[in-house]
Design an enzyme around this catalytic site. Structure first.
Site, PDB file in Angstrom:
ATOM      1  N   ASP A   1       0.838  -1.207   0.000  1.00  0.00           N
ATOM      2  CA  ASP A   1       0.000   0.000   0.000  1.00  0.00           C
ATOM      3  C   ASP A   1       0.876   1.262   0.000  1.00  0.00           C
ATOM      4  OD1 ASP A   1       0.874  -0.126   2.599  1.00  0.00           O
ATOM      5  OD2 ASP A   1      -1.105   0.064   3.512  1.00  0.00           O
ATOM      6  N   SER A   2       2.204   1.073  -0.008  1.00  0.00           N
ATOM      7  CA  SER A   2       3.113   2.197  -0.262  1.00  0.00           C
ATOM      8  C   SER A   2       2.803   2.816  -1.625  1.00  0.00           C
ATOM      9  CB  SER A   2       4.576   1.733  -0.214  1.00  0.00           C
ATOM     10  OG  SER A   2       4.760   0.600  -1.038  1.00  0.00           O
TER      11      SER A   2
ATOM     12  N   ASP B   1      -0.972  -6.147   0.314  1.00  0.00           N
ATOM     13  CA  ASP B   1      -1.352  -5.466   1.556  1.00  0.00           C
ATOM     14  C   ASP B   1      -2.860  -5.317   1.662  1.00  0.00           C
ATOM     15  OD1 ASP B   1       0.834  -4.839   3.161  1.00  0.00           O
ATOM     16  OD2 ASP B   1       1.376  -3.108   1.924  1.00  0.00           O
TER      17      ASP B   1
ATOM     18  N   LYS C   1      -0.950  -9.246   3.728  1.00  0.00           N
ATOM     19  CA  LYS C   1      -0.189  -8.657   4.842  1.00  0.00           C
ATOM     20  C   LYS C   1      -1.073  -7.668   5.596  1.00  0.00           C
ATOM     21  CE  LYS C   1       3.501  -5.772   4.033  1.00  0.00           C
ATOM     22  NZ  LYS C   1       3.086  -4.473   4.600  1.00  0.00           N
TER      23      LYS C   1
ATOM     24  N   GLU D   1      -1.066  -4.987   9.117  1.00  0.00           N
ATOM     25  CA  GLU D   1      -0.167  -4.274  10.032  1.00  0.00           C
ATOM     26  C   GLU D   1      -0.704  -4.297  11.455  1.00  0.00           C
ATOM     27  OE1 GLU D   1       0.623  -0.297   8.719  1.00  0.00           O
ATOM     28  OE2 GLU D   1       1.318  -0.938   6.742  1.00  0.00           O
TER      29      GLU D   1
ATOM     30  N   GLU E   1       9.700  -3.674  10.438  1.00  0.00           N
ATOM     31  CA  GLU E   1      10.187  -2.440   9.802  1.00  0.00           C
ATOM     32  C   GLU E   1      10.765  -1.482  10.838  1.00  0.00           C
ATOM     33  OE1 GLU E   1       7.446  -0.558   7.097  1.00  0.00           O
ATOM     34  OE2 GLU E   1       8.696   1.244   6.926  1.00  0.00           O
TER      35      GLU E   1
END
Ligand code: KIV
Length: 263
Positions: free
Chosen positions: A43-44, A82, A110, A112, A179
């Protein structure tokens, strides 16, 4: 075709896993051709493709679109996508939205967060959807964290990250992505877990490394984190050459060095 079993046996053999983000057909093709084992449709993309100042505006429809493009370009890598901001705020939402990405070609998703993800992780895993848990600096929580800062510096937070990663592993997570933490925490986490640990700004001891495509090629004009390295600089062969050099340096343990890690 690489699978989760490939990554597990690489961890067991001590062979480093090379991973990068991709958002379109050509980048996925190049990454998979050069030997990248794991591609993340991150999602970057909200920042590096859409130009937002965070990943928060990214929707499940954006993710589905880019997942579809990447799927067409990939030949060999394992494909992870993501779940974007607020698409997994409860267990049923995580299942519904993970299914959207799996239908577009994702082979795992993924999420978070920490221990609060245990129920969703269990639910997804039991329904046949492999899960990667993203811990440490979690960019979707940038407002709560007060910026893109190194995480796990104090002993309590460091222990919490390890304990919560173990909870998520027990719940079925088959990769932990960590991260922006001190190198020593990356190392401790990698030793504590049976599943592969992929690091970004977590030192060289993790089982593998991931970078954002635009960072690896020096394309992003915004502020650069310490762990970012431009592999186009000083290499020949253009984008393919830079990717190949990234893979070589990850496999040999040359990247990340102390200059690109947090002490
Ligand atoms: O979205 C993304 O690109 C990521 C990487 C920073 C690992 O989550």
């Amino acid at each position: 075709m690489h699978t989760i079993a490939t990554l597990n046996s690489m961890k067991a053999r001590g062979e480093k896993i090379a991973s990068v983000t991709a958002y379109d057909y050509c980048s996925a093709f190049a990454a998979s051709e050069v030997g990248i084992e794991l591609i993340l449709v991150g999602d970057s993309l909200g920042m590096v493709i859409h130009g937002h100042d965070s990943s928060l505006p990214v929707t499940i429809h954006d993710m589905a679109y880019h997942m579809r493009c990447v799927k067409r370009g990939n030949n060999k890598a394992l494909l992870m996508a993501d779940l974007p901001f607020m698409s997994y705020y409860c267990e049923s939402k995580s299942l519904e939205n993970a299914a959207v990405l799996m239908r577009e070609g994702a082979q795992m998703v993924k999420l978070e967060g920490g221990a609060w993800l245990a129920e969703s992780t269990r639910l997804l895993t039991e329904r046949g959807i492999p899960v990667c848990a993203h811990m440490g600096l979690t960019p979707q929580s940038v407002n709560h964290l007060g910026g893109y800062r190194v995480q796990g510096r104090d002993p309590e937070k460091r222990q919490a990250i390890i304990d919560e990663a173990l909870v998520l592993q027990d719940a079925g997570a088959c990769i932990i992505l960590i991260e922006c933490v001190p190198e020593a925490l990356g190392e401790e986490l990698t030793r504590a877990l049976d599943v592969p640990v992929i690091g970004i700004g977590a030192g060289s001891a993790t089982d593998g490394q991931i970078l954002v495509w635009h960072d690896l090629l020096g394309l992003y004009p915004g502020k650069k984190a310490k762990f970012v390295k431009n592999f186009l600089e000083g290499t020949t062969g253009g984008i393919q050459g830079a990717l190949a050099e990234y893979v070589r340096q990850v496999k040999s343990g040359e990247f990340p060095d102390a200059k690109h890690s947090y002490a």
